[in-house]
Design a protein around this motif. Structure first.
Motif, short mmCIF file in Angstrom:
data_model
loop_
_atom_site.label_atom_id
_atom_site.label_comp_id
_atom_site.label_asym_id
_atom_site.label_seq_id
_atom_site.Cartn_x
_atom_site.Cartn_y
_atom_site.Cartn_z
N ASN A 17 0.82 -1.22 0.00
CA ASN A 17 0.00 0.00 0.00
C ASN A 17 0.85 1.27 0.00
O ASN A 17 0.30 2.37 0.05
N GLY A 18 2.17 1.11 -0.01
CA GLY A 18 3.07 2.26 0.01
C GLY A 18 3.62 2.58 -1.37
O GLY A 18 3.03 2.22 -2.40
N VAL A 19 4.78 3.23 -1.40
CA VAL A 19 5.35 3.70 -2.67
C VAL A 19 6.39 2.74 -3.24
O VAL A 19 7.07 3.07 -4.20
N GLY A 20 6.51 1.53 -2.66
CA GLY A 20 7.53 0.59 -3.12
C GLY A 20 7.45 0.29 -4.60
O GLY A 20 8.43 0.44 -5.34
N TYR A 21 6.28 -0.15 -5.06
CA TYR A 21 6.16 -0.48 -6.49
C TYR A 21 6.33 0.76 -7.36
O TYR A 21 6.87 0.67 -8.47
N GLU A 22 5.89 1.90 -6.89
CA GLU A 22 6.04 3.12 -7.69
C GLU A 22 7.51 3.42 -7.96
O GLU A 22 7.91 3.65 -9.12
N LEU A 89 -4.18 1.91 -1.40
CA LEU A 89 -3.05 2.82 -1.46
C LEU A 89 -3.12 3.86 -0.34
O LEU A 89 -4.13 4.51 -0.14
N GLY A 90 -2.00 3.97 0.39
CA GLY A 90 -1.91 4.96 1.45
C GLY A 90 -2.45 4.51 2.78
O GLY A 90 -2.40 5.27 3.75
N THR A 297 20.82 -3.37 0.48
CA THR A 297 20.60 -1.94 0.53
C THR A 297 19.10 -1.67 0.47
O THR A 297 18.30 -2.55 0.15
N SER A 298 18.73 -0.43 0.76
CA SER A 298 17.34 0.00 0.59
C SER A 298 17.34 1.51 0.43
O SER A 298 18.31 2.19 0.82
N PRO A 299 16.27 2.07 -0.13
CA PRO A 299 16.16 3.54 -0.11
C PRO A 299 16.04 4.02 1.33
O PRO A 299 15.62 3.27 2.22
N ASP A 300 16.40 5.26 1.57
CA ASP A 300 16.42 5.75 2.96
C ASP A 300 15.09 6.35 3.40
O ASP A 300 15.03 6.99 4.44
N HIS A 301 14.03 6.14 2.62
CA HIS A 301 12.72 6.65 3.01
C HIS A 301 11.80 5.48 3.39
O HIS A 301 12.13 4.31 3.19
N GLY A 302 10.65 5.81 3.94
CA GLY A 302 9.70 4.80 4.36
C GLY A 302 8.62 4.54 3.33
O GLY A 302 8.80 4.83 2.14
N THR A 303 7.49 4.02 3.80
CA THR A 303 6.40 3.65 2.89
C THR A 303 5.71 4.87 2.28
O THR A 303 5.05 4.75 1.24
N ALA A 304 5.85 6.03 2.91
CA ALA A 304 5.29 7.29 2.40
C ALA A 304 3.82 7.15 2.05
O ALA A 304 3.38 7.49 0.94
N PHE A 305 3.02 6.66 3.01
CA PHE A 305 1.59 6.48 2.77
C PHE A 305 0.90 7.78 2.36
O PHE A 305 -0.10 7.77 1.63
N ASP A 306 1.45 8.91 2.82
CA ASP A 306 0.79 10.19 2.54
C ASP A 306 0.79 10.56 1.07
O ASP A 306 -0.05 11.35 0.62
N ILE A 307 1.72 9.99 0.28
CA ILE A 307 1.75 10.30 -1.15
C ILE A 307 1.59 9.06 -2.03
O ILE A 307 1.71 9.13 -3.25
N ALA A 308 1.31 7.91 -1.41
CA ALA A 308 1.19 6.66 -2.18
C ALA A 308 0.05 6.77 -3.19
O ALA A 308 -1.04 7.26 -2.89
N GLY A 309 0.32 6.31 -4.40
CA GLY A 309 -0.68 6.31 -5.47
C GLY A 309 -0.87 7.63 -6.16
O GLY A 309 -1.73 7.75 -7.05
N GLN A 310 -0.09 8.64 -5.81
CA GLN A 310 -0.26 9.97 -6.39
C GLN A 310 0.80 10.29 -7.46
O GLN A 310 0.78 11.37 -8.04
#
Length: 378
Positions: A17-22, A89-90, A297-310
């Motif tokens: 539900n986060g920005v991973g796939y994006e 999403l989100g 490794t991973s990106p240094d951000h989280g799931t970013a639910f607040d902008i997921a799907g946008q």
């Protein structure tokens, strides 16, 4: 001449539900990255297709059921499960957390089978992924337990100019002081030193060690950890040949640009290191797990639910995470190659040649064989 196999990069889907796939699909919208590696995305083709459609992305992928089926020049989407997972999403959900764990578990199994070279993890929601199979504060601790072979992990946040490692990671503030000891600082600094040499090819790294208390304790007025724990640890590291300096008060260390003089910074706790790092390295930071056999490794951000799907998520941190994993893989190969076949131990045999003595240097096994032959002839 046989073409060299591309580096296989496993990428777990993270929270669905986060920005991973994006960010994953945006990175591989540029086919040039397929010249560097062969991606294997651990997740769900149906969920990936949902994100692709919702975000109007054009990245194509090939569906595979096993990592052995992955092909160069393609974005390989490995189906980790067949059942339906509702995408909201989100919105944090237990269903999305379970889906993230299934992909992660499959990636751990395939690593143990040697089916890929490096691992990149998309963000998870740490609360929603908790289950009987995942009772850890985060990815780092889970991976250390799953495939660490008894080795200890070290979290490093990094970009091209700054590397920050942590003595303690996911701990409540009230527990930090009790968790810091001379031994833990020495352990983490030693892992950091080795990673800087082996993974980043810095021949003689310089490490800055941050203080725990404001103003480095003000000679014990604001805390005694600096003089009782941190400084003795630094002194012992120096005796081991590790260039560690400090302790430096954390408040002025980053703002003054002092970090430019060091190859790495060892912070005492999570926010002490990550708050300034993310301020300096916004959109380009990478979370690297050092100290383990696996390169992760991973990106240094989280799931970013607040902008997921946008469609607003910046994919650069994911791109840099992939690049970093590839670089570390190559650096380790180059570092380890001269150590694979060390010269045989040599044996010095003193012989008499008239009045002159000389030393013959031969492999020990050869010398033993000659002595055994002599005994047989006698």
């Amino acid at each position: 001449m046989e073409q060299e196999r591309k580096i296989r990069v496993a990428i777990t889907q993270g929270d669905t539900n986060g920005v991973g796939y994006e960010v994953i699909l945006k990175v591989f919208a540029d086919p040039a990255i397929l010249e560097l590696c062969t991606p294997i995305i651990y997740g769900s083709p149906k969920i990936a297709a949902y994100h692709k459609k919702a975000l109007n992305l054009e990245t194509n992928f090939s569906i595979i059921n096993n990592a052995e089926e992955a092909r160069d020049g393609r974005v390989n989407m490995l189906a980790c499960f067949d059942d339906e997972v509702k995408v909201e999403l989100g919105q944090p959900s237990k269903e999305a957390g379970d889906a993230a764990l299934r992909a992660l578990d499959r990636a751990m199994t395939d690593y143990r089978a040697g089916l890929y070279d490096v691992l990149v993890t998309a963000p998870i929601n740490k609360a929603m992924i908790q289950s009987p199979g995942f009772q850890f504060p985060g990815h780092t601790e889970y991976i250390e337990t799953s495939v660490g072979d008894g080795q200890k992990a070290l979290m490093i946040l990094m970009n091209e100019t700054l590397r920050v490692a942590l003595v303690t990671t996911h701990l409540a503030i009230k527990d930090i002081a009790h968790a810091i000891s001379k031994e833990s600082i020495i352990e983490k600094a030693t892992i950091f030193h080795t990673a800087l040499k082996r993974d980043f090819r810095i021949s003689n790294p310089r490490i800055a060690v941050l203080a725990l208390n404001p103003h480095a304790g003000d000679n014990g007025l604001l805390g005694s950890e600096e003089k009782d724990i941190i400084k003795p640890a630094i002194d012992e590291l120096a005796e081991k040949g590790i260039q560690a300096f400090g302790p430096y008060p954390a408040d002025g260390f980053f703002g003054s640009g002092n970090y430019y003089h060091f190859d790495g910074v060892l912070a005492m706790y999570h926010d002490q290191g990550l708050a300034p790092f993310k301020t300096i390295a916004i959109d380009s930071g990478v979370n690297y797990t050092a100290g383990l056999p696996i390169i992760r490794t991973s990106p240094d951000h989280g799931t970013a639910f607040d902008i997921a799907g946008q469609g607003k998520a910046d994919e650069n941190s994911m791109r840099q995470a992939i690049y970093t994993a590839i670089d570390v893989f190559r650096n380790r190969q180059n570092y380890d190659e001269p150590l694979k076949d060390p010269l045989p131990k040599l044996f010095h045999e003193k012989r008499e040649d008239g009045d002159k003595a000389r030393f013959a240097v031969r492999p020990k096994d050869q010398f033993r064989k000659e002595k055994d032959d002599e005994k047989g002839e006698s």
